[in-house]
Design an enzyme around this catalytic site. Structure first.
Site, PDB file in Angstrom:
ATOM      1  CD  GLU A  95      -2.934   1.181   0.291  1.00 10.14           C
ATOM      2  OE1 GLU A  95      -2.790   1.992  -0.635  1.00 10.14           O
ATOM      3  OE2 GLU A  95      -3.892   0.406   0.396  1.00 10.14           O
ATOM      4  CB  VAL A 151       0.524   3.737  -5.037  1.00 15.91           C
ATOM      5  CG1 VAL A 151      -0.191   4.780  -5.887  1.00 15.91           C
ATOM      6  CG2 VAL A 151       1.159   2.678  -5.916  1.00 15.91           C
ATOM      7  CB  ILE A 182      -3.733   8.172  -0.171  1.00 14.90           C
ATOM      8  CG1 ILE A 182      -3.189   9.584   0.075  1.00 14.90           C
ATOM      9  CG2 ILE A 182      -5.187   8.221  -0.618  1.00 14.90           C
ATOM     10  CD1 ILE A 182      -3.173  10.450  -1.162  1.00 14.90           C
ATOM     11  CG  ASP A 212       7.777   8.723  -7.415  1.00 12.40           C
ATOM     12  OD1 ASP A 212       8.241   7.869  -6.643  1.00 12.40           O
ATOM     13  OD2 ASP A 212       6.702   9.313  -7.209  1.00 12.40           O
ATOM     14  CE  LYS A 248       4.615   7.267  -5.807  1.00  9.92           C
ATOM     15  NZ  LYS A 248       4.817   8.682  -5.403  1.00  9.92           N
ATOM     16  N   GLY A 296       6.444  11.128   3.010  1.00 10.08           N
ATOM     17  CA  GLY A 296       6.841  11.488   4.360  1.00 10.08           C
ATOM     18  C   GLY A 296       6.977  10.234   5.203  1.00 10.08           C
TER      19      GLY A 296
HETATM   20  N1  LIG Z   1      10.409   8.745   2.058  1.00 11.54           N
HETATM   21  C1  LIG Z   1       9.157   8.760   1.631  1.00 11.54           C
HETATM   22  O1  LIG Z   1       8.425   9.744   1.826  1.00 11.54           O
HETATM   23  C2  LIG Z   1       8.601   7.553   0.927  1.00 11.54           C
HETATM   24  C3  LIG Z   1       7.249   7.553   0.546  1.00 11.54           C
HETATM   25  C4  LIG Z   1       6.706   6.431  -0.078  1.00 11.54           C
HETATM   26  C5  LIG Z   1       7.522   5.350  -0.339  1.00 11.54           C
HETATM   27  N2  LIG Z   1       8.834   5.382   0.014  1.00 11.54           N
HETATM   28  C6  LIG Z   1       9.650   4.226  -0.304  1.00 11.54           C
HETATM   29  O2  LIG Z   1      10.140   3.672   0.898  1.00 11.54           O
HETATM   30  C7  LIG Z   1      11.417   3.084   0.660  1.00 11.54           C
HETATM   31  C8  LIG Z   1      12.399   3.661   1.667  1.00 11.54           C
HETATM   32  O3  LIG Z   1      12.474   5.058   1.496  1.00 11.54           O
HETATM   33  P1  LIG Z   1      13.207   6.002   2.558  1.00 11.54           P
HETATM   34  O4  LIG Z   1      12.828   7.384   2.189  1.00 11.54           O
HETATM   35  O5  LIG Z   1      12.961   5.518   3.942  1.00 11.54           O
HETATM   36  O6  LIG Z   1      14.753   5.749   2.181  1.00 11.54           O
HETATM   37  P2  LIG Z   1      16.048   6.148   3.042  1.00 11.54           P
HETATM   38  O7  LIG Z   1      15.725   7.206   4.017  1.00 11.54           O
HETATM   39  O8  LIG Z   1      17.128   6.388   2.052  1.00 11.54           O
HETATM   40  O9  LIG Z   1      16.374   4.820   3.862  1.00 11.54           O
HETATM   41  C9  LIG Z   1      16.889   3.688   3.242  1.00 11.54           C
HETATM   42  C10 LIG Z   1      17.311   2.726   4.329  1.00 11.54           C
HETATM   43  O10 LIG Z   1      17.773   1.521   3.725  1.00 11.54           O
HETATM   44  C11 LIG Z   1      19.067   1.203   4.238  1.00 11.54           C
HETATM   45  N3  LIG Z   1      19.846   0.521   3.206  1.00 11.54           N
HETATM   46  C12 LIG Z   1      20.288   1.018   2.027  1.00 11.54           C
HETATM   47  N4  LIG Z   1      20.946   0.066   1.343  1.00 11.54           N
HETATM   48  C13 LIG Z   1      20.910  -1.044   2.105  1.00 11.54           C
HETATM   49  C14 LIG Z   1      21.422  -2.350   1.976  1.00 11.54           C
HETATM   50  N5  LIG Z   1      22.096  -2.713   0.882  1.00 11.54           N
HETATM   51  N6  LIG Z   1      21.187  -3.248   2.951  1.00 11.54           N
HETATM   52  C15 LIG Z   1      20.516  -2.900   4.066  1.00 11.54           C
HETATM   53  N7  LIG Z   1      20.019  -1.655   4.260  1.00 11.54           N
HETATM   54  C16 LIG Z   1      20.220  -0.757   3.291  1.00 11.54           C
HETATM   55  C17 LIG Z   1      19.662   2.517   4.644  1.00 11.54           C
HETATM   56  O11 LIG Z   1      20.668   2.268   5.623  1.00 11.54           O
HETATM   57  P3  LIG Z   1      21.438   3.471   6.360  1.00 11.54           P
HETATM   58  O12 LIG Z   1      20.439   4.025   7.350  1.00 11.54           O
HETATM   59  O13 LIG Z   1      22.574   2.790   7.003  1.00 11.54           O
HETATM   60  O14 LIG Z   1      21.789   4.455   5.284  1.00 11.54           O
HETATM   61  C18 LIG Z   1      18.463   3.247   5.197  1.00 11.54           C
HETATM   62  O15 LIG Z   1      18.241   2.894   6.539  1.00 11.54           O
HETATM   63  C19 LIG Z   1      11.729   3.349  -0.792  1.00 11.54           C
HETATM   64  O16 LIG Z   1      11.326   2.248  -1.575  1.00 11.54           O
HETATM   65  C20 LIG Z   1      10.875   4.547  -1.123  1.00 11.54           C
HETATM   66  O17 LIG Z   1      10.533   4.609  -2.493  1.00 11.54           O
HETATM   67  C21 LIG Z   1       9.375   6.452   0.647  1.00 11.54           C
END
Ligand SMILES: NC(=O)c1ccc[n+]([C@@H]2O[C@H](COP(=O)([O-])OP(=O)(O)OC[C@H]3O[C@@H](n4cnc5c(N)ncnc54)[C@H](OP(=O)(O)O)[C@@H]3O)[C@@H](O)[C@H]2O)c1
Ligand SMILES: NC(=O)c1ccc[n+]([C@@H]2O[C@H](COP(=O)([O-])OP(=O)(O)OC[C@H]3O[C@@H](n4cnc5c(N)ncnc54)[C@H](OP(=O)(O)O)[C@@H]3O)[C@@H](O)[C@H]2O)c1
Lengths: 430, 430
Positions: free
Chosen positions: A131, A134, A138, A203, A207, A306
């Site tokens: 969920e 996308v 929401i 992106d 979606k 977020g």
């Molecule tokens: N941020 C948003 O608002 C948002 C919204 C919707 C969906 N998403 C999705 O949610 C996912 C995560 O996004 P995020 O914003 O949380 O990313 P992020 O802040 O960059 O966090 C990524 C995390 O993954 C860890 N990581 C990276 N490479 C790794 C590896 N090879 N093995 C183990 N851990 C690893 C990083 O470790 P370190 O902490 O050590 O760097 C970090 O803790 C993505 O798919 C993104 O598209 C994000």
């Protein structure tokens, strides 16, 4: 009647989203246990860097060996919030092989490899929920997949990228150009240092592929999605839009053809009337319209990204997957039985707003109108403005196929009297 | 891999909603079968009058003996779209006893007897789904119960009755009085011959009870919901609202107290700012805001009633219940573990808009202001208009408890200089 053995959750990634997932799992542990029917326990947290201080997380749980964590064998649910294709794909596949269900927020991976991941989940009798992939918090996947399971969805139209909506909203409200608005978005943390994925529409396209697949019960690959970014949108385009009583949004549009046998999916900037509910979606918010045979028009609105909104969606999935696990069942898997053709962009039918720079002399309008007519594109309105031998011509068309419009534009460019095609923008939501 | 023995569905009621359910079950039979994993068969249709022609329905299936139909023993799912308390309650209970799961659109019954019906479903290991009971086609129950299962909902605020929204929208846009707008709604089929359930807020109150119970994981009975209809709303109220940059909507509001230990649920007309998304919900549409800790503010919008939108929701539930049945499982049942206190209306805190008819002489404002102060109700703005010894005073307060406001108004009525309290309206959505 609470089962006492806790369900074990492996968290892959502890960044923006992952840290919020861990926080809520801890602070809301009692509520989660009551809602699931068993406690959930954070069994391990995989990250890239060990050094970082991770507030509220027992350091003993933190590992850089994500592979070993998913292969432990005692993990009930793997939550993948690393992002990107690898190692996420390999880890998720390994999770299924080792008996875990998976919750992911990874739109890029799901859009690219959803079918294979669903197959792996099915093969091992496990759940794959996403969920959060996308429009953040929401609820969209679940309503499409479950609430509308007895209906026929014909169209999904929405703003599914907060960064670009923030930029376009700024341009609209302040008259700023693209670069200026982008700089502000970056300064405020709404845009990443490298904004390509957002502003070029990658992106949103991911979606759109996911939404189209679920809405139409068919497979839509990322490559099937027509994609146009919003970096070329200018302050002048916004002025043109205003003259038409419109604003400009980057839209993801998934449509079923009239005869029902094919679908299209596309992402591009478009003018929409100010009276359309999507026109008033401000800042980084997302909103998606779903049109179906029986339900009519539904709209879903909220924060599209977020850490904490996205974690809300992840945790909703976590509860569902845990319940399924306790019941020894799985939720609805991939539904692609309809197996529809995905038509190319040329077959999309919509309206267009075209600005031409032309010579200011008699007969130009007649020439231009002839070219439209020859390509079967019917004109709704024309506005002509001229001074000093230079003139601009703004043409708004009736509905026409993208192929006809492209043909028209190509022919227009060849006219001596047409100095240039200043902009072409689709008009949606009417 | 399709199971071939069909799932048998008994349809109780074949009116506005039921006839659409039957139609879609027939026309979309293949899609439903593919999505469920087995065909669904209409096994019987119970109605009151046999004589009526029912298009598209095999007359051999039609019966006036609903009791015998639910007791047949081979029915997998009973769809109850009769409405009202009896015989619906007895039939649903009998359905569970005879091994069927139930899908219902019956808000009145669910609000009044939800707990007992859930208990009966649980006892027999069957499902009770009722997405259609609240806001027609708009997915709300499932998002609250499943998508937000990992979040903490603090507030649900919405327009959940299309008839009253149509009337209020008319009053707002044309300046019409209540009776004139009601007459138009009746003529256009938006209001029933006896509009009491809608205009007195009974329908919205039933939905508020259901929403509050699910949102807060606690039991909220219909009697717990404070209810005020919209028959007293006048054209003058709309003029006052406009002066404040507001419009008037009949709102259902379910709130968790700041300390989290109690909840309130209420239905009443209220002023909301024109800038609030609910202000632009037109005609018979419904829209509901959900505010939660992690997700923030979500909005769900769509047609809140009508045969085919409501049937869409019924069929979504039917698919889910059928899938559960094939999997030998049930979906999430009632979740009332939080067991919160439902506080009376006196404890609700909000803002108020009060119009007073007062004597136009010096010192009146000071007297009135003193009464507010004595009851601990702080004034935000006062507007005084006078002519010929008569004057009106419009007071808008800061947030205060309903009990304090009631005390204030009682004391105001006793002042010699206050000729009358022309109107009191709550102000929400700020
Ligand atoms: N941020 C948003 O608002 C948002 C919204 C919707 C969906 N998403 C999705 O949610 C996912 C995560 O996004 P995020 O914003 O949380 O990313 P992020 O802040 O960059 O966090 C990524 C995390 O993954 C860890 N990581 C990276 N490479 C790794 C590896 N090879 N093995 C183990 N851990 C690893 C990083 O470790 P370190 O902490 O050590 O760097 C970090 O803790 C993505 O798919 C993104 O598209 C994000
Ligand atoms: N209409 C909407 O827009 C809407 C929206 C949301 C929810 N709902 C809910 O859906 C339910 C049905 O509403 P509706 O508008 O479809 O009602 P309706 O048009 O009045 O239809 C009621 C049906 O029930 C049958 N019936 C009545 N008493 C019966 C009995 N004792 N035994 C067997 N059948 C009996 C009637 O039979 P005859 O055909 O012989 O009269 C009729 O077919 C209600 O709970 C309502 O609150 C309706």
């Amino acid at each position: 009647m609470m089962r006492t053995r806790p369900l074990k959750v492996a968290l892959l990634g502890c960044g923006v989203v992952g840290s919020e997932v861990a926080r809520i799992m801890t602070t809301h542990a009692d509520d989660l246990a009551a809602r699931i029917g068993a406690p959930v326990e954070l069994a391990g947290v995989a990250v890239r860097r060990t050094g970082k201080v991770r507030e509220g997380i027992d350091p003993a749980l933190v590992t850089t060996d994500a592979t070993a964590l998913v292969k432990r064998g005692d993990i009930d649910v793997v939550v993948e919030v690393i992002g990107g294709i690898e190692p996420a794909r390999t880890l998720i596949t390994a999770a299924f092989e080792h008996g875990a269900s998976v919750v992911s927020a990874n739109k890029a991976l799901l859009a690219q490899d959803g079918a294979a991941l669903h197959a792996a989940a099915g093969e091992h009798g496990r759940d794959l929920y996403y969920e959060a992939a996308v429009a953040g918090a929401i609820p969209l996947i679940r309503p499409l997949r479950e609430s509308l399971a007895g209906d026929k969805v014909n169209r999904v139209l929405g703003i599914v990228n907060g960064t670009t909506n923030f930029i376009l909203d700024k341009m609209d409200s302040t008259g700023a150009g693209y670069q200026e608005a982008l700089d502000e978005a970056t300064a405020l943390g709404y845009a990443e240092a490298d904004p390509t994925a957002d502003v070029e529409g990658f992106d949103a396209a991911a979606k759109a592929a996911i939404l189209a697949g679920i809405a139409f019960h068919t497979r839509v690959r990322l490559d099937d999605v027509y994609r146009e970014g919003m970096t070329e949108v200018t302050a002048a385009d916004f002025r043109s839009a205003k003259e038409m009583g419109c604003t400009i949004k980057l839209l993801a549009i998934c449509e079923r053809s009239k005869d029902g046998t094919s679908v299209t999916a596309r992402v591009h900037p478009a003018m929409i009337p100010l009276s359309h509910p999507l026109a008033s979606v401000r800042g980084a918010y997302n909103a998606v319209f779903v049109e179906s045979d029986a339900a009519g028009q539904l709209m879903f609105y909220g924060p599209g990204a977020g850490g904490s909104p996205t974690a809300s969606a992840v945790l909703g999935d976590l509860v569902a997957v845990c319940r399924n696990r306790l019941n020894g069942t799985t939720g609805p898997g991939e539904s692609a039985y309809a197996d529809l053709t995905v038509s190319p962009m040329g077959e999309v039918v919509t309206r267009y707003h075209i600005s031409l720079d032309v010579a200011d002399k008699p007969g130009v309008l007649a020439q231009v109108a002839t070219v439209f007519a020859e390509h079967g594109v019917s004109i709704d309105t024309v506005r002509q403005q001229g001074k000093d031998g230079e003139a601009s011509l703004v043409v708004v068309t009736h509905r026409a196929s993208d192929a006809s419009l492209s043909g028209t534009v190509e022919a227009l460019r060849k006219l001596d009297t047409v100095r240039g095609v200043a902009s072409i923008m689709r008009v949606e939501g009417e």
